[in-house]
Structure formats: C-alpha cells, structure tokens
Motif scaffolding. Sequence first.
Motif, short mmCIF file in Angstrom:
data_model
loop_
_atom_site.label_atom_id
_atom_site.label_comp_id
_atom_site.label_asym_id
_atom_site.label_seq_id
_atom_site.Cartn_x
_atom_site.Cartn_y
_atom_site.Cartn_z
N PHE A 1 1.04 -1.23 -0.26
CA PHE A 1 0.31 0.27 0.20
C PHE A 1 0.74 1.40 -0.23
CE2 PHE A 1 -2.91 3.36 1.81
CZ PHE A 1 -3.93 3.37 1.21
N GLN A 2 2.08 1.39 0.95
CA GLN A 2 2.64 2.11 0.90
C GLN A 2 3.59 2.71 -0.87
OE1 GLN A 2 5.25 2.00 4.57
NE2 GLN A 2 6.32 4.40 4.10
N SER A 3 3.59 1.62 -0.99
CA SER A 3 4.49 1.74 -3.13
C SER A 3 3.36 2.08 -3.27
CB SER A 3 4.90 -0.06 -2.95
OG SER A 3 5.66 -0.76 -2.16
N PHE A 4 2.36 2.17 -3.38
CA PHE A 4 1.41 2.25 -4.38
C PHE A 4 1.09 3.98 -3.90
CE2 PHE A 4 -2.98 4.17 -4.16
CZ PHE A 4 -3.45 3.87 -5.12
N LEU A 5 1.14 4.25 -2.54
CA LEU A 5 0.58 5.87 -2.73
C LEU A 5 2.05 6.32 -2.71
CD1 LEU A 5 -0.55 5.85 0.86
CD2 LEU A 5 -1.83 6.28 -0.48
N GLU A 6 3.35 5.88 -3.34
CA GLU A 6 4.33 6.23 -3.69
C GLU A 6 4.42 6.39 -5.62
OE1 GLU A 6 7.07 4.80 -1.36
OE2 GLU A 6 6.49 5.71 0.25
N GLY A 7 3.22 5.28 -5.99
CA GLY A 7 3.29 5.61 -7.70
C GLY A 7 4.65 4.13 -7.87
N ASN A 8 4.43 3.10 -6.76
CA ASN A 8 5.05 2.17 -7.63
C ASN A 8 3.94 0.98 -7.56
OD1 ASN A 8 7.47 3.44 -7.83
ND2 ASN A 8 7.92 4.04 -6.20
N GLN A 9 4.43 -0.17 -7.87
CA GLN A 9 3.47 -1.42 -7.60
C GLN A 9 4.70 -2.37 -7.48
OE1 GLN A 9 0.29 -3.27 -10.02
NE2 GLN A 9 0.68 -3.79 -8.79
N LYS A 10 4.31 -2.80 -5.84
CA LYS A 10 5.75 -3.52 -5.45
C LYS A 10 4.60 -5.32 -6.10
CE LYS A 10 6.46 -5.64 -1.19
NZ LYS A 10 7.05 -5.36 0.65
N GLU A 11 6.43 -5.52 -6.41
CA GLU A 11 6.41 -7.06 -6.92
C GLU A 11 6.07 -8.18 -5.41
OE1 GLU A 11 6.25 -7.68 -10.33
OE2 GLU A 11 5.80 -5.78 -10.64
N PRO A 12 5.34 -9.54 -6.45
CA PRO A 12 4.96 -10.71 -5.39
C PRO A 12 6.13 -11.56 -4.95
CG PRO A 12 4.23 -11.01 -7.95
CD PRO A 12 4.45 -9.55 -7.74
N SER A 13 6.42 -12.06 -3.99
CA SER A 13 8.07 -12.72 -3.45
C SER A 13 7.88 -14.22 -2.56
CB SER A 13 7.93 -11.74 -2.41
OG SER A 13 9.60 -12.66 -1.24
N TYR A 14 7.72 -14.71 -3.38
CA TYR A 14 8.19 -16.23 -3.39
C TYR A 14 7.48 -16.57 -1.80
CZ TYR A 14 9.10 -21.08 -4.75
OH TYR A 14 8.77 -22.30 -4.86
N TYR A 15 8.26 -16.30 -1.10
CA TYR A 15 8.55 -16.31 0.64
C TYR A 15 7.04 -16.07 0.97
CZ TYR A 15 12.87 -18.07 -0.63
OH TYR A 15 14.36 -17.96 -1.66
N LYS A 16 6.20 -14.57 0.65
CA LYS A 16 5.52 -14.18 1.13
C LYS A 16 4.07 -14.77 1.37
CE LYS A 16 8.66 -10.33 2.29
NZ LYS A 16 9.38 -10.83 3.58
N SER A 17 3.36 -14.68 2.12
CA SER A 17 2.16 -15.12 2.49
C SER A 17 1.39 -14.23 1.68
CB SER A 17 1.84 -15.56 3.53
OG SER A 17 1.89 -14.53 4.90
N TYR A 18 1.56 -13.45 1.34
CA TYR A 18 0.40 -12.38 0.60
C TYR A 18 0.90 -12.30 -0.78
CZ TYR A 18 3.88 -9.64 2.35
OH TYR A 18 5.05 -8.61 2.17
N VAL A 19 -0.34 -11.50 -1.37
CA VAL A 19 -0.20 -11.35 -2.45
C VAL A 19 -0.38 -9.41 -2.50
CG1 VAL A 19 -1.05 -11.02 -5.28
CG2 VAL A 19 -1.69 -13.28 -3.65
N PRO A 20 0.45 -8.95 -3.55
CA PRO A 20 0.54 -7.76 -2.74
C PRO A 20 -0.35 -6.79 -3.72
CG PRO A 20 3.07 -8.28 -3.33
CD PRO A 20 1.94 -9.09 -3.86
N LEU A 21 -0.79 -5.24 -3.12
CA LEU A 21 -1.61 -4.77 -4.20
C LEU A 21 -1.29 -4.79 -5.53
CD1 LEU A 21 -4.21 -2.81 -3.38
CD2 LEU A 21 -2.79 -1.09 -3.00
N TYR A 22 -2.32 -5.10 -6.66
CA TYR A 22 -1.80 -4.59 -7.89
C TYR A 22 -3.54 -4.02 -8.91
CZ TYR A 22 1.48 -7.99 -9.10
OH TYR A 22 2.44 -8.36 -8.79
N HIS A 23 -2.86 -3.21 -9.10
CA HIS A 23 -3.19 -2.65 -10.15
C HIS A 23 -3.50 -3.73 -12.19
CE1 HIS A 23 -4.60 1.65 -12.75
NE2 HIS A 23 -5.83 0.72 -12.27
#
Lengths: 290, 122
Positions: free
Chosen positions: A85-107
């Motif tokens: 969400f913070q990356s989104f506010l800064e205008g960036n798209q966070k890429e999914p990471s293999y190890y994380k248990s969430y799918v980041p916010l996608y537009h």
Amino acid sequence: MNIETVKLSGSLDIGKIEEILQVGMEIITCKKELIVDLSEVTFVRPISLVVFAATIYNARTLGNKLKVVLPNKMDTRSYINSIGFQSFLEGNQKEPSYYKSYVPLYHLDANRPQFVDLLIDFIQREGVDNKTSYIIRLGINELIQNVFDHSKSQVGCFVCSQSYRQKKYIRTAMVDLGIGIPTNARTISRFKNSTDDRILLAATNGEITTRHNIPGAKGLKMLCEIITENQGNICIFSHKGRFTGEGSKKNAKLKEVFFQGTGIEFKLPYLFDDEKSVGFGFKEIIEGEI
Amino acid sequence: MDKSNKSQLTLRIPAQFSNFRKDGEWFREEFIVKQWNKVERFIFDFENRPVASVSFLDEVFAKLFLEFKPEEVIRKLYRFERMVPMDKELLKEVINTRLLEVKFKNKLNKKNNKVTARVAQR
C-alpha cells in the motif's frame, strides 16, 4: 487554505465496511485538499486497502490533492508496507515475492491483464491447491471482464490477497470503480425497478446478463456457489446493495452508504483434493439432442 | 500450433495468453475460422493450464455454434486434451447455453418463415 480531514480508527475489517466505503466516496468526491488519517488504525483487512487504493487512484487521476497518514501502530504499519500500500501511495507497484504469504496490491487494467497470471502463480506457489486457485482465477477473470465490458471504469480494478497459512485459508479482495452492478442490471427491463440488494441477489444467482442469452453471469454465480459450499464466505457490495453468502445462507440488504463501483471480498479454505485431467470429445459434454 | 496433417490440426492454448473475450475472439478468428474449410478435425491441447474464463471459452468454442451448423462444430472440434476438470465443467455450461440460443433462434426463424409464407399466400 481549505483542507478537510477524514479519520478512521480501530480495526478496519468487513464489519466497518460502511465507514470504509464512506471514506472512499469522500476521497473520490472531495474537491478540496483531503487528509485521510489512518494514524489510529490498529488492524486492516485487504478489502479496506483495495477500496482506498482504487479511490485514491481515481482522485489522483482527477487531479485532487490528498495525503494519507499511515497508522502509528508498528505492526499495522509494517503490514500496510509489506502488502504494497505504501509503494502504491508512492506510485510504485510492489512485485510478488516467492516467500511471502500475501499477494501485494495490484492494479489491473485493460493494458495489464497479464497480472492475473502473476497473481495466480503466486497463490499456487503459496501452496494453495489447483481447485482453490482456479476459483480465484475464475472470480478475478470474471470481475475484470465485467470491468472491460460494462463498468466503463477508467481506473481498472484493484486486487489484493492474503494467505493465512496457520488457519489454512485465503482472503481475496477486489474493487472496481465502474458504474456498478445495479446500473448494468437496470438496462434489463425486468430489473428496471429493482432495489440494489435484490439485484445483487439476482446477480449471484446467475440471473443477470446484459448480453441477451450470452454466457457471462456464470462466473459470479459459480464463485459464490463454490465458496459457500466449501466453508468459505463472500461479501459483494455495489451501490447501496450488500450481499453476503456463507454456507446455505444468502443475505442481501441495503446499506446506508452508496458506493459507486463494485467490491468483492471472499474467504476460501484450502480444502480441496486435486482431480486429474482426462481427454474428452465434444459429444460427451453436449446435453440433449442437436 | 502443430500441424499433424492436412485434415487434422492440433492447437495449443499458449501459456502466456490472457483469457479475456477479445483474446478469445482473436484466437477463434485467427486459428479456427480461417482454417475451418481446410481442417477436418481440430484438437486442442490445454497443457493442464487452467483457462478459468467463461468469456474466453465462449468466444473460442461456443460462438462457433452461431457461425456453423452444430453437427459440423461437434464433428470438427474433435478432442480437448489436458483440459483441467473445472474448465471442462465451464465449457459444458457455456456451450449448452449457446446451443439453447441456437435452438431458440431456429424455432423463431421457422415461426417467422411460416408467418411470411402465410402473408405471401394471402
């Protein structure tokens, strides 16, 4: 200078959806500068983040000025940061990471539909079985197809997903800021005078398709059926209608707050056994005589 | 796309394909309709990759029933290989809905033709 502030506090879960949507609508409609104060928020669920992301994106495209104050609580702030969400506010798209248990916010929009595959690959890598991820893919495809076909949304759609590994379920939230299911449905004569809650009930029964006799309302119906038959739950809101489905219970009611687009949140346990695919001929699936 | 012989064509649904209506329309026109008269049997290989899109399956397969005779479509769309079971269920729903539409249209046409014939007789 005329600056307005909207403040939310406590836990932002589905029980607070009306407040979340209210703030979302204020973000879209505010003509002045707006401060969205989340400093006293202690917990967020994906649905609140997708609503904020969609409305903030829309407000920015309209040229509205707004500032978001992130939660003071470290855990919550860290979650918001990790889910993108913070990356989104800064205008960036966070890429999914293999190890994380969430799918980041996608537009997702018409120019970037390939993100659906990225999202589903991530969910499958998370350990969700094929059938669960299939249903999620179906739901997302259906929603996005509707955004392209009917919603006239310039914004596209926002998706976010969280996998709860210990409790073994996945929660996914999607929001678009199109014209909403009720506006679409009212182009069909028999729904012209129906209330928003009745329309959502009909949509989840596969009764609404604005294309005459063309398959298209099946996705939402199937999504609801499979989720509710498998100990999951689903919540859909559009305009003043709110639909919830859990087990055999289906409930649609009118809420106080009007929300311009459509939002879906569903919880689905990883319960299924995978089936093997076998080859087949067309004749095997035709029903009745030709 | 793999060509086995003149009358049989195996089409692989590419993994990087997005599954929206416009993609399905392009695939149908480009790989099926253009080859329709040259090919006797189409075989589709999904490589166990889920499609999970009503719109895509409707555009690629079910809409052929609106363009060609149902018997011909059933004969030519010969095999669906490595399609995941839930896609098979979706495809079943989609094609049977389209077939109902075709039957309904045929009935309506017959009715209209009868009315036109009666008016002409008068």
